[in-house]
Design a protein around this motif. Structure first.
Motif, PDB file in Angstrom:
ATOM      1  N   ILE A 296       0.838  -1.208   0.000  1.00 51.67           N
ATOM      2  CA  ILE A 296       0.000   0.000   0.000  1.00 51.67           C
ATOM      3  C   ILE A 296       0.867   1.251   0.000  1.00 51.67           C
ATOM      4  CG2 ILE A 296      -1.746   1.293   1.300  1.00 51.67           C
ATOM      5  CD1 ILE A 296      -2.858  -1.362   2.277  1.00 51.67           C
ATOM      6  N   THR A 297       1.993   1.214   0.721  1.00 54.34           N
ATOM      7  CA  THR A 297       2.916   2.355   0.713  1.00 54.34           C
ATOM      8  C   THR A 297       3.499   2.568  -0.681  1.00 54.34           C
ATOM      9  OG1 THR A 297       3.494   1.938   3.033  1.00 54.34           O
ATOM     10  CG2 THR A 297       4.984   3.336   1.766  1.00 54.34           C
ATOM     11  N   GLU A 298       3.879   1.493  -1.349  1.00 57.41           N
ATOM     12  CA  GLU A 298       4.430   1.612  -2.692  1.00 57.41           C
ATOM     13  C   GLU A 298       3.394   2.155  -3.679  1.00 57.41           C
ATOM     14  OE1 GLU A 298       6.060  -2.134  -3.777  1.00 57.41           O
ATOM     15  OE2 GLU A 298       7.739  -1.984  -2.369  1.00 57.41           O
ATOM     16  N   ILE A 299       2.139   1.761  -3.508  1.00 56.93           N
ATOM     17  CA  ILE A 299       1.070   2.295  -4.367  1.00 56.93           C
ATOM     18  C   ILE A 299       0.930   3.795  -4.160  1.00 56.93           C
ATOM     19  CG2 ILE A 299      -1.430   2.305  -4.719  1.00 56.93           C
ATOM     20  CD1 ILE A 299      -1.401  -0.708  -4.169  1.00 56.93           C
ATOM     21  N   ALA A 300       0.977   4.229  -2.886  1.00 59.06           N
ATOM     22  CA  ALA A 300       0.867   5.660  -2.582  1.00 59.06           C
ATOM     23  C   ALA A 300       2.036   6.441  -3.163  1.00 59.06           C
ATOM     24  CB  ALA A 300       0.796   5.864  -1.068  1.00 59.06           C
ATOM     25  N   VAL A 301       3.235   5.903  -3.022  1.00 58.80           N
ATOM     26  CA  VAL A 301       4.430   6.579  -3.530  1.00 58.80           C
ATOM     27  C   VAL A 301       4.411   6.634  -5.060  1.00 58.80           C
ATOM     28  CG1 VAL A 301       6.935   6.363  -3.754  1.00 58.80           C
ATOM     29  CG2 VAL A 301       5.861   6.051  -1.519  1.00 58.80           C
ATOM     30  N   LYS A 302       4.023   5.516  -5.696  1.00 47.95           N
ATOM     31  CA  LYS A 302       3.958   5.474  -7.157  1.00 47.95           C
ATOM     32  C   LYS A 302       2.918   6.461  -7.676  1.00 47.95           C
ATOM     33  CE  LYS A 302       5.625   3.179 -10.774  1.00 47.95           C
ATOM     34  NZ  LYS A 302       5.397   1.732 -10.974  1.00 47.95           N
ATOM     35  N   ALA A 303       1.811   6.595  -6.957  1.00 41.35           N
ATOM     36  CA  ALA A 303       0.754   7.519  -7.384  1.00 41.35           C
ATOM     37  C   ALA A 303       1.218   8.972  -7.371  1.00 41.35           C
ATOM     38  CB  ALA A 303      -0.473   7.356  -6.486  1.00 41.35           C
ATOM     39  N   MET A 304       2.174   9.291  -6.508  1.00 37.99           N
ATOM     40  CA  MET A 304       2.660  10.671  -6.408  1.00 37.99           C
ATOM     41  C   MET A 304       3.877  10.925  -7.286  1.00 37.99           C
ATOM     42  SD  MET A 304       0.534  12.180  -4.574  1.00 37.99           S
ATOM     43  CE  MET A 304       1.398  13.731  -4.372  1.00 37.99           C
ATOM     44  N   SER A 305       4.287   9.937  -8.087  1.00 39.24           N
ATOM     45  CA  SER A 305       5.413  10.153  -8.995  1.00 39.24           C
ATOM     46  C   SER A 305       4.990  11.103 -10.115  1.00 39.24           C
ATOM     47  CB  SER A 305       5.888   8.826  -9.578  1.00 39.24           C
ATOM     48  OG  SER A 305       4.877   8.246 -10.383  1.00 39.24           O
ATOM     49  N   THR A 365       9.142  11.375   2.079  1.00 38.44           N
ATOM     50  CA  THR A 365      10.101  11.684   1.016  1.00 38.44           C
ATOM     51  C   THR A 365       9.407  12.082  -0.279  1.00 38.44           C
ATOM     52  OG1 THR A 365      11.691  10.136   1.988  1.00 38.44           O
ATOM     53  CG2 THR A 365      12.039  10.769  -0.315  1.00 38.44           C
ATOM     54  N   TYR A 366       8.347  11.363  -0.627  1.00 39.22           N
ATOM     55  CA  TYR A 366       7.735  11.562  -1.939  1.00 39.22           C
ATOM     56  C   TYR A 366       6.433  12.363  -1.904  1.00 39.22           C
ATOM     57  CZ  TYR A 366      11.081   8.021  -3.383  1.00 39.22           C
ATOM     58  OH  TYR A 366      12.250   7.336  -3.628  1.00 39.22           O
ATOM     59  N   CYS A 367       5.882  12.617  -0.727  1.00 37.89           N
ATOM     60  CA  CYS A 367       4.574  13.281  -0.658  1.00 37.89           C
ATOM     61  C   CYS A 367       4.580  14.584   0.140  1.00 37.89           C
ATOM     62  CB  CYS A 367       3.533  12.336  -0.052  1.00 37.89           C
ATOM     63  SG  CYS A 367       3.429  10.730  -0.835  1.00 37.89           S
ATOM     64  N   LYS A 368       5.715  14.952   0.723  1.00 35.56           N
ATOM     65  CA  LYS A 368       5.714  16.106   1.621  1.00 35.56           C
ATOM     66  C   LYS A 368       5.503  17.431   0.898  1.00 35.56           C
ATOM     67  CE  LYS A 368      10.784  16.414   1.530  1.00 35.56           C
ATOM     68  NZ  LYS A 368      12.012  16.284   2.349  1.00 35.56           N
ATOM     69  N   HIS A 369       5.641  17.456  -0.438  1.00 35.54           N
ATOM     70  CA  HIS A 369       5.438  18.693  -1.190  1.00 35.54           C
ATOM     71  C   HIS A 369       3.966  18.981  -1.441  1.00 35.54           C
ATOM     72  CE1 HIS A 369       5.495  15.396  -4.096  1.00 35.54           C
ATOM     73  NE2 HIS A 369       4.676  16.145  -4.827  1.00 35.54           N
ATOM     74  N   ASP A 370       3.087  17.994  -1.189  1.00 33.33           N
ATOM     75  CA  ASP A 370       1.651  18.153  -1.433  1.00 33.33           C
ATOM     76  C   ASP A 370       0.938  18.407  -0.107  1.00 33.33           C
ATOM     77  OD1 ASP A 370      -1.152  17.648  -1.865  1.00 33.33           O
ATOM     78  OD2 ASP A 370      -0.618  16.660  -3.741  1.00 33.33           O
ATOM     79  N   LYS A 376      -3.524  14.730   5.202  1.00 30.74           N
ATOM     80  CA  LYS A 376      -4.058  13.382   5.410  1.00 30.74           C
ATOM     81  C   LYS A 376      -3.157  12.565   6.333  1.00 30.74           C
ATOM     82  CE  LYS A 376      -7.367  10.538   4.327  1.00 30.74           C
ATOM     83  NZ  LYS A 376      -8.771  10.846   4.648  1.00 30.74           N
ATOM     84  N   MET A 377      -1.841  12.708   6.188  1.00 28.44           N
ATOM     85  CA  MET A 377      -0.918  11.965   7.047  1.00 28.44           C
ATOM     86  C   MET A 377      -0.966  12.483   8.484  1.00 28.44           C
ATOM     87  SD  MET A 377       2.437  11.102   4.712  1.00 28.44           S
ATOM     88  CE  MET A 377       2.794  12.770   4.170  1.00 28.44           C
TER      89      MET A 377
END
Length: 429
Positions: A296-305, A365-370, A376-377
């Motif tokens: 699930i973490t990888e899905i979230a990270v991939k979605a924010m690529s 690392t990958y979502c902190k800019h949004d 949500k976190m």
């Protein structure tokens, strides 16, 4: 006898996850059904049907050959298309979501059974075809076998329609997330209920293993399964305590220390003990709930690529992670196995603090800019902080991650408005 049963069950669980398992099994059934029908045809079963229901029988062998040949050709075309759809699903899931999802999608029993139904029907009709001659008349045709072949074709058509529906559902990320969540929830609920049954809080004592004898495996692979009852019986039989140093679901390197024991084990004892452990080259959520957090973490990270840029999927993934963490905080970090009031086995597990850090480190690392994802976190961590936890250390780990998240978010946002909004939001909840 029980040891053999456990090994057979472990072996079956491994091969059941392979995409070719059910198709091969059903193809074998179809092959044997054709020869069973030859036996019944020799007994005159079609003649009896002809006497009572003559309208069900075909007129001559040419018509039967044409119908059966058309059915075989159509089923082969459907099977090729269906296999192509499965490969497309796997390719799309790997590129859009995560390659780690593939074992779970491949082990989907519905698709396997449908593909197996195609194979069984094709093999049945091919071998039925051998028993039909062009000059055969109505009374000499294997009428019942032909009727069964036509019925199997109709069943395959219905299965094909369901297959298209199932494939259209399987590729949707909401269903993928829900499937991962349900499997891991079932596993976590089972573990939590077991701990409540044995009152784990009062059975945490286990002797230290610093100076114990350590033993290595002869092959590498993911530590997938363990015949726990057999290992418990082993410990009672030889009056020994066992510590398994690698958490379940992790990769075990060849010749790396894997098992510690407080007594020295000879070669026969080691073989007996290691025969209860199963290693594989793949991972399944049903065997290891930690994998659900990774997927699930990888899905979230991939979605924010940048190539995908799908914050909606990331938000959905964080929602599912929240539910999983809410279950995980009810479980202990001990790894002690209690049987009949004795604690002879301990299995290394991933502590809650490490699990939370691994998930949050990737998301930060990958979502902190949004700012929406950060919000949500923050909500997830605040929600977990207010839940009832197994240990107060869990609450400290959650508070620490919340502090790190807010600190990094301040420097990640380009707008001071977003920074102030997140700060105010964290104070309100």
């Amino acid at each position: 006898m029980k040891k053999i049963y456990n090994r057979i069950r472990t072996f079956f669980n491994v091969i059941e996850s392979k995409i070719a398992f059910y198709p091969s099994l059903l193809a074998f059934v179809g092959f044997n059904l054709a020869f069973i029908m030859v036996y019944f045809e020799k007994g005159g079963i079609s003649k009896k049907i002809l006497e009572n229901f003559p309208q069900l029988m075909l007129e001559d062998g040419d018509t039967a050959l044409t119908i059966i040949s058309a059915c075989i050709g159509g089923l082969i075309s459907m099977m090729v298309f269906s296999f192509s759809m499965v490969m497309l699903l796997l390719s799309q899931a790997s590129s859009n979501f995560s390659p780690r999802l593939l074992p779970g999608l491949i082990s989907d029993k519905k698709n396997q059974v449908i593909l197996g139904t195609y194979l069984a029907s094709i093999l049945y009709m091919i071998f039925t075809l051998f028993s039909i001659e062009p000059e055969d008349k109505k009374y000499s045709l294997p009428g019942l076998s032909i009727i069964i072949g036509i019925l199997l074709t109709i069943i395959c058509l219905a299965a094909f329609i369901y297959f298209i529906h199932n494939m259209s559902q399987s590729i949707q990320i909401s269903n993928i997330l829900d499937n991962i969540f349900e499997k891991s929830k079932e596993r976590l609920d089972y573990i939590i209920n077991k701990e409540k049954e044995i009152d784990i809080k009062n059975n945490l004592h286990f002797p230290g293993h610093t100076n114990w004898n350590h033993y290595t495996t002869n092959k590498s692979g993911y530590f997938q399964n363990i015949s726990l009852q057999n290992v418990i019986n082993f410990c009672k039989k030889y009056d020994v305590h066992i510590y398994i140093a690698i958490p379940k679901g992790f990769f075990v390197l060849q010749h790396a220390s894997f098992i510690y024991s407080d007594k020295k084990l000879d070669d026969d004892m080691r073989k007996e003990l290691f025969s209860n452990f199963n290693f594989s080259r793949g991972e399944l959520v049903e065997d290891n709930y930690i994998l659900a957090f990774k997927q699930i973490t990888e899905i979230a990270v991939k979605a924010m690529s940048p190539g995908i840029n799908d914050p909606g999927t990331c938000i959905n993934a964080v929602d599912y992670l929240t539910e999983l963490f809410a279950l995980r905080i009810q479980k202990s970090d001990s790894g002690v196995i209690v049987s009949e009031g004795e604690t002879r086995i301990k299995i290394a597990i991933v502590p809650f603090a490490d699990l939370l850090y691994n998930v949050m480190a990737s998301l930060r690392t990958y979502c902190k800019h949004d700012p929406i994802i950060v919000q949500k976190m923050v909500w997830m961590l605040s929600y977990l902080k207010d839940r009832e936890v197994f240990s107060e250390d869990y609450t400290k780990a959650i508070e620490n991650e919340l502090k790190i998240l807010l600190s990094e978010a301040k420097t990640a946002f380009d707008s001071t408005v977003d920074t102030e909004y997140i700060k105010d939001f964290s104070k309100k909840i």
